[in-house]
Write a protein that holds these residues in place. Structure first.
Motif, PDB file in Angstrom:
ATOM      1  N   ALA A 151       1.200  -1.648  -0.175  1.00 16.20           N
ATOM      2  CA  ALA A 151       0.183  -0.031  -0.309  1.00 16.20           C
ATOM      3  C   ALA A 151       0.707   1.501  -0.421  1.00 16.20           C
ATOM      4  O   ALA A 151       0.045   1.902  -0.489  1.00 16.20           O
ATOM      5  CB  ALA A 151      -0.999   0.116   1.420  1.00 16.20           C
ATOM      6  N   ILE A 152       1.933   1.044   0.984  1.00 18.00           N
ATOM      7  CA  ILE A 152       3.345   2.159   0.853  1.00 18.00           C
ATOM      8  C   ILE A 152       3.597   2.070  -0.977  1.00 18.00           C
ATOM      9  O   ILE A 152       5.205   1.652  -1.108  1.00 18.00           O
ATOM     10  CB  ILE A 152       4.014   2.352   1.719  1.00 18.00           C
ATOM     11  N   TRP A 153       3.574   2.858  -1.746  1.00 17.28           N
ATOM     12  CA  TRP A 153       3.568   2.927  -3.184  1.00 17.28           C
ATOM     13  C   TRP A 153       5.326   3.607  -2.887  1.00 17.28           C
ATOM     14  O   TRP A 153       6.277   3.394  -4.016  1.00 17.28           O
ATOM     15  CB  TRP A 153       3.151   3.506  -4.126  1.00 17.28           C
ATOM     16  N   ASP A 154       4.820   5.138  -2.489  1.00 19.24           N
ATOM     17  CA  ASP A 154       6.049   5.766  -3.756  1.00 19.24           C
ATOM     18  C   ASP A 154       6.473   7.304  -2.335  1.00 19.24           C
ATOM     19  O   ASP A 154       5.859   7.173  -1.129  1.00 19.24           O
ATOM     20  CB  ASP A 154       6.276   6.521  -4.416  1.00 19.24           C
ATOM     21  N   GLU A 155       6.708   8.449  -2.497  1.00 15.60           N
ATOM     22  CA  GLU A 155       7.553   9.280  -1.189  1.00 15.60           C
ATOM     23  C   GLU A 155       6.261   9.732  -1.081  1.00 15.60           C
ATOM     24  O   GLU A 155       5.546  10.059   0.009  1.00 15.60           O
ATOM     25  CB  GLU A 155       8.177  10.195  -2.056  1.00 15.60           C
ATOM     26  N   ASP A 208       3.301   8.621  -0.098  1.00 14.70           N
ATOM     27  CA  ASP A 208       2.503   7.356   0.320  1.00 14.70           C
ATOM     28  C   ASP A 208       3.117   7.640   2.187  1.00 14.70           C
ATOM     29  O   ASP A 208       2.661   7.554   2.921  1.00 14.70           O
ATOM     30  CB  ASP A 208       2.341   5.559  -0.475  1.00 14.70           C
ATOM     31  N   ILE A 209       4.621   7.038   1.524  1.00 13.37           N
ATOM     32  CA  ILE A 209       5.872   7.315   2.420  1.00 13.37           C
ATOM     33  C   ILE A 209       4.688   8.699   4.037  1.00 13.37           C
ATOM     34  O   ILE A 209       4.957   8.343   5.125  1.00 13.37           O
ATOM     35  CB  ILE A 209       7.383   7.342   2.551  1.00 13.37           C
ATOM     36  N   SER A 210       4.894   9.782   2.904  1.00 12.86           N
ATOM     37  CA  SER A 210       4.414  11.331   3.244  1.00 12.86           C
ATOM     38  C   SER A 210       3.560  10.888   5.095  1.00 12.86           C
ATOM     39  O   SER A 210       3.178  10.933   5.716  1.00 12.86           O
ATOM     40  CB  SER A 210       4.748  12.508   3.062  1.00 12.86           C
ATOM     41  N   HIS A 211       2.437  10.317   4.351  1.00 11.00           N
ATOM     42  CA  HIS A 211       1.269  10.031   4.177  1.00 11.00           C
ATOM     43  C   HIS A 211       1.295   9.281   5.224  1.00 11.00           C
ATOM     44  O   HIS A 211       1.043   9.036   6.833  1.00 11.00           O
ATOM     45  CB  HIS A 211       0.304   9.365   3.131  1.00 11.00           C
ATOM     46  N   PHE A 212       1.796   7.997   5.549  1.00  6.82           N
ATOM     47  CA  PHE A 212       1.877   7.091   6.676  1.00  6.82           C
ATOM     48  C   PHE A 212       2.862   7.604   8.084  1.00  6.82           C
ATOM     49  O   PHE A 212       2.517   7.612   8.880  1.00  6.82           O
ATOM     50  CB  PHE A 212       3.300   5.803   5.900  1.00  6.82           C
ATOM     51  N   GLU A 213       3.653   8.360   7.039  1.00 10.48           N
ATOM     52  CA  GLU A 213       4.562   9.164   8.485  1.00 10.48           C
ATOM     53  C   GLU A 213       3.697  10.308   9.433  1.00 10.48           C
ATOM     54  O   GLU A 213       3.661  10.088  10.301  1.00 10.48           O
ATOM     55  CB  GLU A 213       6.262   9.659   7.780  1.00 10.48           C
ATOM     56  N   ASN A 214       3.058  10.841   8.376  1.00 12.97           N
ATOM     57  CA  ASN A 214       2.267  12.050   8.914  1.00 12.97           C
ATOM     58  C   ASN A 214       0.960  11.178   9.784  1.00 12.97           C
ATOM     59  O   ASN A 214       0.396  11.944  10.302  1.00 12.97           O
ATOM     60  CB  ASN A 214       2.090  13.053   7.985  1.00 12.97           C
ATOM     61  N   SER A 261       8.841   1.713   1.151  1.00 11.63           N
ATOM     62  CA  SER A 261       7.571   1.720  -0.702  1.00 11.63           C
ATOM     63  C   SER A 261       8.320   0.667  -0.927  1.00 11.63           C
ATOM     64  O   SER A 261       8.756  -0.305  -1.239  1.00 11.63           O
ATOM     65  CB  SER A 261       8.119   3.012  -0.563  1.00 11.63           C
ATOM     66  N   LYS A 262       6.976   0.425  -1.766  1.00 11.82           N
ATOM     67  CA  LYS A 262       7.073  -1.073  -3.209  1.00 11.82           C
ATOM     68  C   LYS A 262       8.192  -0.345  -4.170  1.00 11.82           C
ATOM     69  O   LYS A 262       8.932  -0.706  -4.356  1.00 11.82           O
ATOM     70  CB  LYS A 262       5.825  -0.658  -3.832  1.00 11.82           C
ATOM     71  N   ASN A 263       8.532   1.221  -4.116  1.00 11.18           N
ATOM     72  CA  ASN A 263       9.220   1.158  -4.916  1.00 11.18           C
ATOM     73  C   ASN A 263      10.675   0.780  -4.207  1.00 11.18           C
ATOM     74  O   ASN A 263      11.268   0.007  -5.314  1.00 11.18           O
ATOM     75  CB  ASN A 263       9.459   2.848  -5.313  1.00 11.18           C
ATOM     76  N   GLU A 264      10.738   1.258  -3.529  1.00  8.04           N
ATOM     77  CA  GLU A 264      12.202   0.508  -2.377  1.00  8.04           C
ATOM     78  C   GLU A 264      12.349  -0.810  -2.113  1.00  8.04           C
ATOM     79  O   GLU A 264      13.595  -0.999  -3.006  1.00  8.04           O
ATOM     80  CB  GLU A 264      12.669   1.256  -0.964  1.00  8.04           C
ATOM     81  N   MET A 265      11.143  -1.151  -2.289  1.00 10.53           N
ATOM     82  CA  MET A 265      10.904  -2.736  -2.642  1.00 10.53           C
ATOM     83  C   MET A 265      12.041  -3.776  -4.048  1.00 10.53           C
ATOM     84  O   MET A 265      12.635  -3.897  -3.910  1.00 10.53           O
ATOM     85  CB  MET A 265       9.894  -3.573  -2.483  1.00 10.53           C
TER      86      MET A 265
END
Length: 161
Positions: A50-54, A56-62, A81-85
């Protein structure tokens, strides 16, 4: 040896990305309690497609991460993130494939295993327990680490962790 407890997000900890309500509360509390009381160092991570990109990371972190940390009184240290994976696995395999191939050929279990094996964070030195609602239970032991992939809806029937 240090253990890292990983959870999927959607349908494992929260209902879904838009509905941030906790599900499996009692199961997750029991998993956390068991590992924290095991006399080994424990860290926590989220491994979710569900965490695809930057963004989504921001949404997740905040929003999502602080909520989960407060509810379960834990600190989430890892959340690729999925991109990092994709980038970690592609670099580790030293093969040419694109993001669409990754989506088509890696399910959550194989992506988790490959991410741990090839992670530049040296995650391949710990015991890993990954809880998800869409996986088949399995355990793998390597020379320097182990991976236990566990379906959160089945583990309490057999106490597999």
């Amino acid at each position: 040896m240090k253990s890292i407890i990983w959870f999927d997000l959607e349908e494992t900890i929260i209902k879904d990305w838009e509905h941030i309500e906790i599900i499996n509360f009692e199961k997750i509390k029991e998993i956390i309690k068991t590992h924290v009381n095991s006399n080994t160092e424990v860290s926590f991570g989220i491994f979710s497609f569900a965490i695809w990109d930057e963004k989504d990371i921001s949404h997740f972190e905040n929003i999502i991460k602080p909520f989960i940390e407060k509810v379960f009184n834990i600190k989430i240290e890892f959340y690729p993130s999925k991109n990092e994976m994709f980038n970690v696995i592609k670099a580790g395999l030293k093969k040419s494939f694109d993001f669409m191939d990754f989506n088509d050929f890696w399910n959550k279990s194989t992506a988790f295993i490959d991410f741990i094996k090839f992670s530049p964070l040296e995650l391949n030195k710990f015991n890993h327990f990954f809880f998800d609602d869409m996986v088949t239970n399995c355990s793998l032991k390597f020379d320097t680490f182990s991976i236990h992939i566990l379906n959160i809806n089945q583990v309490f029937n057999k106490k597999l962790w």
